[in-house]
Design a protein around this motif. Structure first.
Motif, PDB file in Angstrom:
ATOM      1  N   ALA A   1      48.173  43.772  68.761  1.00  0.00           N
ATOM      2  CA  ALA A   1      46.810  44.144  69.105  1.00  0.00           C
ATOM      3  C   ALA A   1      46.811  43.997  70.598  1.00  0.00           C
ATOM      4  O   ALA A   1      46.758  43.188  71.243  1.00  0.00           O
ATOM      5  N   PHE A   2      46.258  45.373  71.258  1.00  0.00           N
ATOM      6  CA  PHE A   2      45.586  45.509  73.077  1.00  0.00           C
ATOM      7  C   PHE A   2      44.474  44.906  72.739  1.00  0.00           C
ATOM      8  O   PHE A   2      44.034  44.193  73.503  1.00  0.00           O
ATOM      9  N   ARG A   3      43.173  44.512  71.690  1.00  0.00           N
ATOM     10  CA  ARG A   3      42.047  44.103  72.087  1.00  0.00           C
ATOM     11  C   ARG A   3      42.319  42.881  71.671  1.00  0.00           C
ATOM     12  O   ARG A   3      42.724  43.007  70.483  1.00  0.00           O
ATOM     13  N   PRO A   4      41.284  42.383  71.912  1.00  0.00           N
ATOM     14  CA  PRO A   4      41.579  40.253  71.096  1.00  0.00           C
ATOM     15  C   PRO A   4      40.437  41.038  70.504  1.00  0.00           C
ATOM     16  O   PRO A   4      39.396  41.609  70.527  1.00  0.00           O
ATOM     17  N   TYR A   5      40.559  40.081  70.136  1.00  0.00           N
ATOM     18  CA  TYR A   5      39.201  39.408  68.086  1.00  0.00           C
ATOM     19  C   TYR A   5      38.418  38.473  68.601  1.00  0.00           C
ATOM     20  O   TYR A   5      39.339  36.637  69.242  1.00  0.00           O
ATOM     21  N   GLU A   6      37.270  38.846  68.437  1.00  0.00           N
ATOM     22  CA  GLU A   6      36.430  37.867  68.651  1.00  0.00           C
ATOM     23  C   GLU A   6      35.854  37.112  67.490  1.00  0.00           C
ATOM     24  O   GLU A   6      34.746  38.253  66.559  1.00  0.00           O
ATOM     25  N   GLY A   7      35.230  35.658  67.543  1.00  0.00           N
ATOM     26  CA  GLY A   7      34.595  35.145  66.455  1.00  0.00           C
ATOM     27  C   GLY A   7      35.096  34.664  65.482  1.00  0.00           C
ATOM     28  O   GLY A   7      36.508  34.706  64.764  1.00  0.00           O
TER      29      GLY A   7
END
Length: 135
Positions: free
Chosen positions: A31-37
């Motif tokens: 995935a290009f964008r990171p996942y946060e939380g």
């Protein structure tokens, strides 16, 4: 990293959520964008536990400050051998604040992307059930 490694090697991906900082950042190999939380990252890790087969760590490297590790792993996803690396950084409280995963070869990344795409509706539902976070 001992608790993280022990949980993964035991196949206890559900326990990993307790090791994550609230504001953990996960960088996926597909995935290009990171996942946060914590909610979404914990759900992703449980999804990973469902697609990885014959998982094992083969090497561990640690930062001099004791807050970072690189765990080299091998696993199988849909019959494809995957070689990978978990880059882990801890916050001051000893929780995982950053997790970056890299995999090779390209056929492995493609197999992982396909398998995780199939898991993602369940991952999103699990995260939403925890806090309403669905990213």
């Amino acid at each position: 990293m001992l608790a993280f490694r022990a949980a993964v090697e035991a196949g206890d991906f559900a326990a990993l959520g307790d090791l994550l900082a609230d504001d953990v950042v996960f960088r996926s190999p597909v995935a290009f964008r990171p996942y946060e939380g914590r909610a979404i990252v914990a759900a992703i890790l449980r999804g990973v536990g469902r697609v990885f087969k014959d998982f094992r760590y083969v090497r561990e490297l640690a930062d001099a400050d004791g807050r970072g590790s690189a765990l080299v792993f091998e696993t199988v996803v849909d019959g494809v051998i995957v070689h990978g690396l978990d880059l882990i950084r801890l916050d001051e409280a000893g929780r995982i604040s950053e997790l970056t995963v890299m995999v090779r070869p390209l056929s492995a990344a493609n197999a992982l992307a396909k398998a995780m795409a199939a898991e993602f509706p369940q991952i999103q539902a699990e995260a939403a059930a925890t806090t309403g976070e669905t990213r």
